[in-house]
Design an enzyme around this catalytic site. Sequence first.
Site, PDB file in Angstrom:
ATOM      1  N   THR A  53       0.844  -1.210   0.000  1.00  0.00           N
ATOM      2  CA  THR A  53       0.000   0.000   0.000  1.00  0.00           C
ATOM      3  C   THR A  53       0.867   1.245   0.000  1.00  0.00           C
ATOM      4  O   THR A  53       0.719   2.108  -0.843  1.00  0.00           O
ATOM      5  CB  THR A  53      -0.985   0.110   1.184  1.00  0.00           C
ATOM      6  N   TRP A  95       0.819 -10.073   3.475  1.00  0.00           N
ATOM      7  CA  TRP A  95       0.210  -9.417   2.294  1.00  0.00           C
ATOM      8  C   TRP A  95       0.831 -10.035   1.030  1.00  0.00           C
ATOM      9  O   TRP A  95       0.151 -10.568   0.202  1.00  0.00           O
ATOM     10  CB  TRP A  95       0.514  -7.920   2.311  1.00  0.00           C
ATOM     11  N   ASN A 141      -3.892 -11.461   3.301  1.00  0.00           N
ATOM     12  CA  ASN A 141      -4.710 -10.257   3.409  1.00  0.00           C
ATOM     13  C   ASN A 141      -5.546  -9.965   2.161  1.00  0.00           C
ATOM     14  O   ASN A 141      -5.008  -9.766   1.074  1.00  0.00           O
ATOM     15  CB  ASN A 141      -3.819  -9.051   3.692  1.00  0.00           C
ATOM     16  N   GLU A 142      -6.860  -9.921   2.339  1.00  0.00           N
ATOM     17  CA  GLU A 142      -7.809  -9.514   1.299  1.00  0.00           C
ATOM     18  C   GLU A 142      -7.664 -10.282  -0.018  1.00  0.00           C
ATOM     19  O   GLU A 142      -7.991  -9.773  -1.088  1.00  0.00           O
ATOM     20  CB  GLU A 142      -7.714  -7.997   1.042  1.00  0.00           C
ATOM     21  N   GLU A 218      -9.833  -5.089   9.982  1.00  0.00           N
ATOM     22  CA  GLU A 218      -9.232  -3.874   9.424  1.00  0.00           C
ATOM     23  C   GLU A 218     -10.358  -2.896   9.178  1.00  0.00           C
ATOM     24  O   GLU A 218     -11.367  -3.228   8.553  1.00  0.00           O
ATOM     25  CB  GLU A 218      -8.472  -4.152   8.120  1.00  0.00           C
ATOM     26  N   ARG A 340     -14.734   4.088   3.711  1.00  0.00           N
ATOM     27  CA  ARG A 340     -15.583   3.045   3.115  1.00  0.00           C
ATOM     28  C   ARG A 340     -16.224   2.267   4.256  1.00  0.00           C
ATOM     29  O   ARG A 340     -15.711   2.304   5.355  1.00  0.00           O
ATOM     30  CB  ARG A 340     -14.762   2.101   2.216  1.00  0.00           C
TER      31      ARG A 340
END
EC number: 3.2.1.46
Length: 590
Positions: A53, A95, A141-142, A218, A340
Amino acid sequence: MGFMVADLWATSRLLVNYPEPYRSQILDYLFKPNFGASLHILKVEIGGDGQTTDGTEPSHMHYALDENYFRGYEWWLMKEAKKRNPNITLMGLPWSFPGWLGKGFNWPYVNLQLTAYYVVSWIVGAKHYHDLDIDYIGIWNERAFDINYIKVLRRMLNYQGLQQVKIIASDNLWEPISASMLLDSELLRVIDVIGAHYPGTRTVKDARLTEKKLWSSEDFSTLNSDVGAGCWGRILNQNYINGYMTATIAWNLVASYYEQLPYGRCGLMTAQEPWSGHYVVEAPIWISAHTTQFTQPGWYYLKTVGHLEKGGSYVALTDGLGNLTIIVETMSHKHSMCIRPLLPYFNVSRQFATFILKGSFSEIPELQVWYTKLGKPSKRFLFKQLDSLWLLDSGGSFTLELQEDELFTLTTLSTGSKGSYLLPPKSQPFPCVYKDDFNVDYPFFSEAPNFADQTGVFEYFMNIEDPGEHRFTLRQVLNQRPITWAADAFSTISIIGDYKWSNLTIKCDVYLETPEKGGVFIAGRVNKGGILIRSARGVFFWIFANGTYRVTGDLAGWIIYTSGHADVTAKKWYTLTLTINVTGRRKKTP
């Protein structure tokens, strides 16, 4: 039970080289109990060499036969957190992963045993080298989870005597992990917590049916202004009220990365100037304190939690030993929007709320009162202690007058406090003249100060064969592309300095390690980084081991300003100098 916290990835880059006493002060505001945010959980990235990120974090295993548990700053950060709060919960989550785990595929589940071994090694290394006990471990992650991988990971943890390490999955959405657990009794057994990201205070039926702990693993990710503080205050209460989530983890812990990177200043506080020592204790720190200073992991939510008649919400928690904490928030829609998901409109207006303490709580003689009001500076208060409420004459009942954008904590605990230090130094831009010869015999951190790797990993490297001025170097150490989480660039790059610089000279000694195919560049006016690094523009000056040079307007090398031949070969030091002058364009007269 209730608790909450913070986490990070590539976001504490600039914190480590803050001068003392400021670095310790920042850590106190984050982790010291009953001082500031008093965090209960610290969740860290398991560095995987890829962009996550706002930068890359180094892996403990760059290559198959490589193990090093002293890279990056996460080990240091976990130890600093534990020093201040020995009871803090530690969590790790990958990640990206080093490329060798993928056997040529951009996928961590090619060899389940190998990836599990890699993750378990990180947990074992944390204990062996740093005496850190990791409490929870995540999957990817995600991104996709693999049911068999989760089972293999549990078996390997148990085999290593790490039965106490719990598994959280899947750090993405509530589904398909919840439904998968309901259909697979072994999967249901091996997962301890379901963690969802940015749930908007809501959960789903399947997740509740698992009867597992539900966490917002998160959340927040919002500019740390008063609106960010309002977002944080609202979701800390309503993640439990609406979604039964007993932990909420903020991304990110502290905004210690260049502000022009993605999600600039989206931390609980801001510490992005190690060169000046300047930092700002932002409002989300004090919003956190309303919950964290008056509850602990292991406390229970009472059944009486909910929404207030004219907007806002309240929760109540107890330790089961007679202590009680009530947290009331009245964040308005306008002042509590998180980044969000989309927040449906709701209305908050002035109201009176009456609380009645019954049963064993009816004998509580007094409640301490802590108060926050966000908004106009003239009326703004952050975590201010008000006069106690005396309840003996009122039959255990009390009434609060509530306006919008307020937060009250009422508690039997008298340990709360608003910690403070003298103001840190004034904000200053990155120094105009900056040099580093990397001349450090035993570096405490693997990376040179202020460099923020955006693709690849740059580490101090002592060049033992060189007796001269190139003994101490900064070296890019990856030899293959990692299993990426984001869109890493095709060229490795680390950024440093001030985004606003336009006229500048960059001078650097460089060494090409790879014959024929090797290349190196220096660049100025680089306009972006983080997850957007592939499309970075600027002025890039490249030399290649095949005897050519190039000047491009972008990192990808599509925009070529000039190119030609240069007397360049691998295994030799060169000094590159790039001077950029931006001439002001003259206005045309009509």
